[in-house]
Write an enzyme that holds these catalytic residues in place. Structure first.
Site, PDB file in Angstrom:
ATOM      1  N   LEU A 152       0.874  -1.170   0.000  1.00 45.51           N
ATOM      2  CA  LEU A 152       0.000   0.000   0.000  1.00 45.51           C
ATOM      3  C   LEU A 152       0.911   1.219   0.000  1.00 45.51           C
ATOM      4  O   LEU A 152       1.912   1.247   0.712  1.00 45.51           O
ATOM      5  CB  LEU A 152      -0.909   0.028   1.234  1.00 45.51           C
ATOM      6  N   ASP A 153       0.566   2.222  -0.779  1.00 45.75           N
ATOM      7  CA  ASP A 153       1.358   3.443  -0.778  1.00 45.75           C
ATOM      8  C   ASP A 153       1.355   4.066   0.608  1.00 45.75           C
ATOM      9  O   ASP A 153       0.450   3.822   1.413  1.00 45.75           O
ATOM     10  CB  ASP A 153       0.794   4.444  -1.785  1.00 45.75           C
ATOM     11  N   THR A 154       2.334   4.917   0.852  1.00 44.73           N
ATOM     12  CA  THR A 154       2.462   5.566   2.159  1.00 44.73           C
ATOM     13  C   THR A 154       1.187   6.305   2.551  1.00 44.73           C
ATOM     14  O   THR A 154       0.753   6.256   3.701  1.00 44.73           O
ATOM     15  CB  THR A 154       3.648   6.546   2.155  1.00 44.73           C
TER      16      THR A 154
END
Length: 284
Positions: A152-154
């Site tokens: 998952l992206d930041t």
């Protein structure tokens, strides 16, 4: 089944044998005491009476079942301390280096967790000194090395599964298997009906058509909030879909992964998966 239109209501692995005639003589070869040939001992493969059976070791590492492990062992896929082992029932110690298809494995008991990731938490590591990562959080869950399934992206929040079960992780990460996921998306401006229909029909990303299972406005919320269900595990695929239509995602939250939901799991917290949940993931 959770409807994506209702998402706003829930935050929710050698010695030779001699026989017969030799040199024209049928006499059996005999040796005086102390003159018998010395058989080299392979210290790496010396049979031991204690330790863990190799097939169990492999199964505990989450590679496969014990029965399948026996097949792999017989096929020469497993080595112990640098030597290939094909002997059934061979026992290993925890200090031995065991490799399966050239990759080191450990006999940790399989563990499974799900985390409701917070925004700003790094998944693969921080570029900023002192930045919090999901591994920092999951270090509290187990002494085993846990790895996230997928990424998952930041700035993306929501469900992220962790396990030391290599077999399950590999299966779920395989794009061909298609894991059901639902995202709650907040856009920088309202999604038009025309663009909604374009997404439903499938948009082209990098010359490949991306099909979604469903997409709709979130019930009783502004048209900047959209629910999307899809099975693609391509990196950043949700962001790419909306970017192709000139929308910017302000918030992206994964609220469903496989059969898992965020129900009763606060942001930033994790929990152990139930036995049934693990079985369900394995059957996806």
């Amino acid at each position: 089944m959770q409807k994506i239109s209702d998402m706003s209501r829930s935050d929710n692995s050698s010695g030779k044998k001699f026989s017969g005639r030799q040199g024209g003589s049928s006499r059996k070869k005999s040796y005086a005491r102390g003159n018998a040939p010395i058989k080299r001992k392979n210290t790496a493969l010396e049979k031991r009476e204690d330790g863990m059976r190799l097939n169990k070791y492999i199964a505990n590492a989450g590679i496969c079942s014990r029965r399948d492990a026996d097949i792999y062992i017989a096929s020469g896929n497993v080595s112990v301390n640098g030597e290939v082992v094909t002997e059934m029932g061979y026992k290993v110690q925890l200090t031995d280096e065991v490799k399966f298809d050239g990759r080191s494995i450990t006999p940790d008991k399989p563990e499974y967790f799900v985390l409701n990731k917070s925004k700003g938490v790094f998944v693969t590591g921080s570029v900023h000194k002192g930045g919090l990562t999901v591994m920092d959080i999951m270090a509290k869950a187990s002494k085993s090395k846990l790895d996230p399934i997928g990424k998952l992206d930041t700035q993306t929040t929501g469900l992220l599964v962790f396990t030391n079960d290599g077999a399950l992780a590999k299966k779920l990460a395989n794009p061909k298997n298609g894991i059901r996921q639902i995202y709650h998306i907040k856009l920088d401006h309202a999604l038009s009906q025309d663009d909604l229909e374009k997404i439903r029909e499938g948009v082209y990303i990098e010359s490949k058509k991306i099909n979604v299972t469903d997409v709709s406005y979130v019930k009783d919320r502004p048209k900047t909030e959209v629910g999307m269900e899809l099975t693609s595990t391509k990196p950043h695929i949700v962001q790419k879909i909306f970017k192709s239509l000139s929308y910017e995602i302000l918030n992206l939250d994964r609220v469903v992964y496989g059969g898992l939901t965020k129900k009763d799991l606060p942001r930033g917290r994790f929990r152990t998966l139930t036995k049934q949940e693990v079985i369900n993931l394995g059957n996806l």
